[in-house]
Design a protein around this motif. Structure first.
Motif, PDB file in Angstrom:
ATOM      1  N   ALA A  58      -8.607  22.587  -5.007  1.00  0.00           N
ATOM      2  CA  ALA A  58      -8.510  21.706  -4.314  1.00  0.00           C
ATOM      3  C   ALA A  58      -7.089  20.554  -4.288  1.00  0.00           C
ATOM      4  O   ALA A  58      -7.644  20.163  -5.625  1.00  0.00           O
ATOM      5  CB  ALA A  58      -9.616  21.352  -3.436  1.00  0.00           C
ATOM      6  N   PRO A  59      -6.718  19.910  -3.374  1.00  0.00           N
ATOM      7  CA  PRO A  59      -6.300  19.014  -3.839  1.00  0.00           C
ATOM      8  C   PRO A  59      -6.247  17.786  -4.197  1.00  0.00           C
ATOM      9  O   PRO A  59      -7.380  17.690  -3.183  1.00  0.00           O
ATOM     10  CB  PRO A  59      -5.057  18.731  -2.770  1.00  0.00           C
ATOM     11  N   ALA A  60      -6.527  16.989  -5.473  1.00  0.00           N
ATOM     12  CA  ALA A  60      -7.512  16.320  -5.398  1.00  0.00           C
ATOM     13  C   ALA A  60      -6.859  14.913  -4.611  1.00  0.00           C
ATOM     14  O   ALA A  60      -7.801  13.954  -4.679  1.00  0.00           O
ATOM     15  CB  ALA A  60      -6.991  16.091  -6.649  1.00  0.00           C
ATOM     16  N   PHE A  61      -5.152  14.551  -4.297  1.00  0.00           N
ATOM     17  CA  PHE A  61      -5.318  13.228  -4.139  1.00  0.00           C
ATOM     18  C   PHE A  61      -4.918  13.219  -1.835  1.00  0.00           C
ATOM     19  O   PHE A  61      -4.432  12.314  -1.890  1.00  0.00           O
ATOM     20  CB  PHE A  61      -3.877  12.958  -4.514  1.00  0.00           C
ATOM     21  N   SER A  62      -4.756  14.248  -1.578  1.00  0.00           N
ATOM     22  CA  SER A  62      -4.802  14.687  -0.148  1.00  0.00           C
ATOM     23  C   SER A  62      -5.731  13.484   0.661  1.00  0.00           C
ATOM     24  O   SER A  62      -5.106  13.242   1.544  1.00  0.00           O
ATOM     25  CB  SER A  62      -4.987  16.324  -0.017  1.00  0.00           C
ATOM     26  N   GLY A  63      -6.502  13.254  -0.062  1.00  0.00           N
ATOM     27  CA  GLY A  63      -7.760  12.616   1.162  1.00  0.00           C
ATOM     28  C   GLY A  63      -8.145  11.325   0.838  1.00  0.00           C
ATOM     29  O   GLY A  63      -7.179  10.710   2.428  1.00  0.00           O
ATOM     30  N   PRO A  64      -7.348  10.705  -0.554  1.00  0.00           N
ATOM     31  CA  PRO A  64      -6.942   9.143  -0.773  1.00  0.00           C
ATOM     32  C   PRO A  64      -5.474   8.768  -0.101  1.00  0.00           C
ATOM     33  O   PRO A  64      -5.364   7.686   0.455  1.00  0.00           O
ATOM     34  CB  PRO A  64      -6.759   8.737  -1.809  1.00  0.00           C
ATOM     35  N   LEU A  65      -4.281  10.259  -0.630  1.00  0.00           N
ATOM     36  CA  LEU A  65      -3.041   9.510   0.533  1.00  0.00           C
ATOM     37  C   LEU A  65      -3.242   9.814   1.888  1.00  0.00           C
ATOM     38  O   LEU A  65      -3.017   8.392   2.495  1.00  0.00           O
ATOM     39  CB  LEU A  65      -2.357  10.602   0.258  1.00  0.00           C
ATOM     40  N   ALA A  66      -4.159  10.133   2.665  1.00  0.00           N
ATOM     41  CA  ALA A  66      -4.771  10.188   4.101  1.00  0.00           C
ATOM     42  C   ALA A  66      -4.820   9.151   3.866  1.00  0.00           C
ATOM     43  O   ALA A  66      -4.655   8.312   5.513  1.00  0.00           O
ATOM     44  CB  ALA A  66      -5.116  11.603   5.012  1.00  0.00           C
ATOM     45  N   ALA A  67      -6.123   8.960   3.643  1.00  0.00           N
ATOM     46  CA  ALA A  67      -6.454   7.064   3.909  1.00  0.00           C
ATOM     47  C   ALA A  67      -5.362   6.316   3.935  1.00  0.00           C
ATOM     48  O   ALA A  67      -5.454   5.057   5.144  1.00  0.00           O
ATOM     49  CB  ALA A  67      -7.681   7.140   3.075  1.00  0.00           C
ATOM     50  N   GLY A  68      -5.070   6.025   2.512  1.00  0.00           N
ATOM     51  CA  GLY A  68      -3.767   4.719   2.614  1.00  0.00           C
ATOM     52  C   GLY A  68      -2.567   5.183   3.502  1.00  0.00           C
ATOM     53  O   GLY A  68      -2.456   4.215   4.283  1.00  0.00           O
ATOM     54  N   VAL A  69      -1.982   5.821   4.169  1.00  0.00           N
ATOM     55  CA  VAL A  69      -1.344   5.884   5.516  1.00  0.00           C
ATOM     56  C   VAL A  69      -2.172   5.494   6.640  1.00  0.00           C
ATOM     57  O   VAL A  69      -1.562   4.656   6.489  1.00  0.00           O
ATOM     58  CB  VAL A  69      -0.916   7.906   5.268  1.00  0.00           C
ATOM     59  N   ALA A  70      -3.243   5.920   6.769  1.00  0.00           N
ATOM     60  CA  ALA A  70      -3.650   5.714   7.887  1.00  0.00           C
ATOM     61  C   ALA A  70      -4.565   3.784   7.987  1.00  0.00           C
ATOM     62  O   ALA A  70      -3.995   3.550   8.556  1.00  0.00           O
ATOM     63  CB  ALA A  70      -5.354   6.251   7.616  1.00  0.00           C
ATOM     64  N   LEU A  71      -4.263   3.480   6.849  1.00  0.00           N
ATOM     65  CA  LEU A  71      -5.129   1.982   6.219  1.00  0.00           C
ATOM     66  C   LEU A  71      -3.732   0.528   6.669  1.00  0.00           C
ATOM     67  O   LEU A  71      -3.079   0.281   7.112  1.00  0.00           O
ATOM     68  CB  LEU A  71      -5.255   1.853   5.567  1.00  0.00           C
ATOM     69  N   ALA A  72      -2.561   1.544   6.115  1.00  0.00           N
ATOM     70  CA  ALA A  72      -1.141   0.970   6.585  1.00  0.00           C
ATOM     71  C   ALA A  72      -0.929   0.983   7.829  1.00  0.00           C
ATOM     72  O   ALA A  72      -0.137   0.061   8.138  1.00  0.00           O
ATOM     73  CB  ALA A  72       0.100   1.522   5.772  1.00  0.00           C
ATOM     74  N   GLY A  73      -1.096   1.980   8.502  1.00  0.00           N
ATOM     75  CA  GLY A  73      -0.933   2.169  10.146  1.00  0.00           C
ATOM     76  C   GLY A  73      -1.751   0.973  10.597  1.00  0.00           C
ATOM     77  O   GLY A  73      -1.325   0.566  11.763  1.00  0.00           O
ATOM     78  N   VAL A  74      -3.204   1.375  10.187  1.00  0.00           N
ATOM     79  CA  VAL A  74      -3.591  -0.007  10.845  1.00  0.00           C
ATOM     80  C   VAL A  74      -3.155  -1.592  10.438  1.00  0.00           C
ATOM     81  O   VAL A  74      -3.710  -2.576  11.255  1.00  0.00           O
ATOM     82  CB  VAL A  74      -5.389  -0.063  10.295  1.00  0.00           C
TER      83      VAL A  74
ATOM     84  N   LEU B 144       0.601  -1.054  -0.291  1.00  0.00           N
ATOM     85  CA  LEU B 144       0.168  -0.983   0.213  1.00  0.00           C
ATOM     86  C   LEU B 144       1.276   0.969  -0.211  1.00  0.00           C
ATOM     87  O   LEU B 144       0.448   2.153  -1.350  1.00  0.00           O
ATOM     88  CB  LEU B 144      -0.834   0.166   0.907  1.00  0.00           C
ATOM     89  N   LEU B 145       2.114   1.444   1.018  1.00  0.00           N
ATOM     90  CA  LEU B 145       2.460   2.866   1.125  1.00  0.00           C
ATOM     91  C   LEU B 145       3.380   2.653  -0.468  1.00  0.00           C
ATOM     92  O   LEU B 145       3.860   3.422  -1.135  1.00  0.00           O
ATOM     93  CB  LEU B 145       4.135   2.203   1.926  1.00  0.00           C
ATOM     94  N   ILE B 146       4.294   1.598  -1.322  1.00  0.00           N
ATOM     95  CA  ILE B 146       4.595   1.467  -2.151  1.00  0.00           C
ATOM     96  C   ILE B 146       3.702   1.823  -3.287  1.00  0.00           C
ATOM     97  O   ILE B 146       4.297   3.567  -4.017  1.00  0.00           O
ATOM     98  CB  ILE B 146       5.294   0.166  -2.819  1.00  0.00           C
ATOM     99  N   ALA B 147       2.820   1.345  -3.563  1.00  0.00           N
ATOM    100  CA  ALA B 147       1.393   2.199  -4.582  1.00  0.00           C
ATOM    101  C   ALA B 147       1.054   3.691  -4.075  1.00  0.00           C
ATOM    102  O   ALA B 147       1.215   4.258  -5.185  1.00  0.00           O
ATOM    103  CB  ALA B 147       0.162   0.966  -4.314  1.00  0.00           C
ATOM    104  N   LEU B 148       0.886   4.174  -2.562  1.00  0.00           N
ATOM    105  CA  LEU B 148       0.959   5.715  -2.630  1.00  0.00           C
ATOM    106  C   LEU B 148       2.156   5.934  -3.494  1.00  0.00           C
ATOM    107  O   LEU B 148       1.822   8.048  -3.657  1.00  0.00           O
ATOM    108  CB  LEU B 148       0.451   5.836  -1.205  1.00  0.00           C
ATOM    109  N   GLY B 149       3.267   5.012  -3.039  1.00  0.00           N
ATOM    110  CA  GLY B 149       4.816   6.462  -3.313  1.00  0.00           C
ATOM    111  C   GLY B 149       4.830   6.451  -5.081  1.00  0.00           C
ATOM    112  O   GLY B 149       5.398   7.441  -5.517  1.00  0.00           O
TER     113      GLY B 149
END
Length: 122
Positions: free
Chosen positions: A97-113, A66-71
């Motif tokens: 408005a930034p388009a990717f900020s929400g998915p990025l935040a959700a993806g990083v939170a999911l990686a943490g989970v 997930l982190l690599i895909a976001l990267g």
């Protein structure tokens, strides 16, 4: 040939009028921040798999991928966001408005989970 017709990409520089350089430079710094974010996400994903961490392997792999895909997606956001903002500046329109900020935040939170679950299930 000189001026906007020689600057890349023409889809950005061929529109509107030249904005205040401070705003274009701030937009470029935002672009570079996205690139640094991409590098950090890639490094985090690789490190998660490369280091011998006490995380259940399947959860660790999922978080790493997930982190690599976001990267991999973040540089696309960097370019797209830079172009959208620069066009708006040149055409004297409100900034998008930034388009990717929400998915990025959700993806990083999911990686943490995923890492947390991997720690707890080991």
């Amino acid at each position: 040939m000189s001026g906007p017709e020689r600057r890349f990409p023409r889809s950005v520089f061929g529109r509107g009028s030249e904005p205040d350089a401070r705003f274009s430079l701030a937009n470029e710094r935002t672009f570079l921040a996205w690139i640094r974010t991409a590098l950090a996400l890639l490094a985090g994903g690789v490190a998660l798999e490369a280091l011998d961490l006490p995380v259940e392997p399947h959860w660790r792999l999922a978080a790493s991928l997930l982190l690599i895909a976001l990267g991999v997606l973040a540089p696309a956001q960097a370019w797209w966001g830079w172009a959208r903002a620069e066009r708006a500046l040149r055409e004297r329109r409100p900034l998008p408005a930034p388009a990717f900020s929400g998915p990025l935040a959700a993806g990083v939170a999911l990686a943490g989970v995923l890492v947390l679950v991997g720690l707890l299930t080991r």
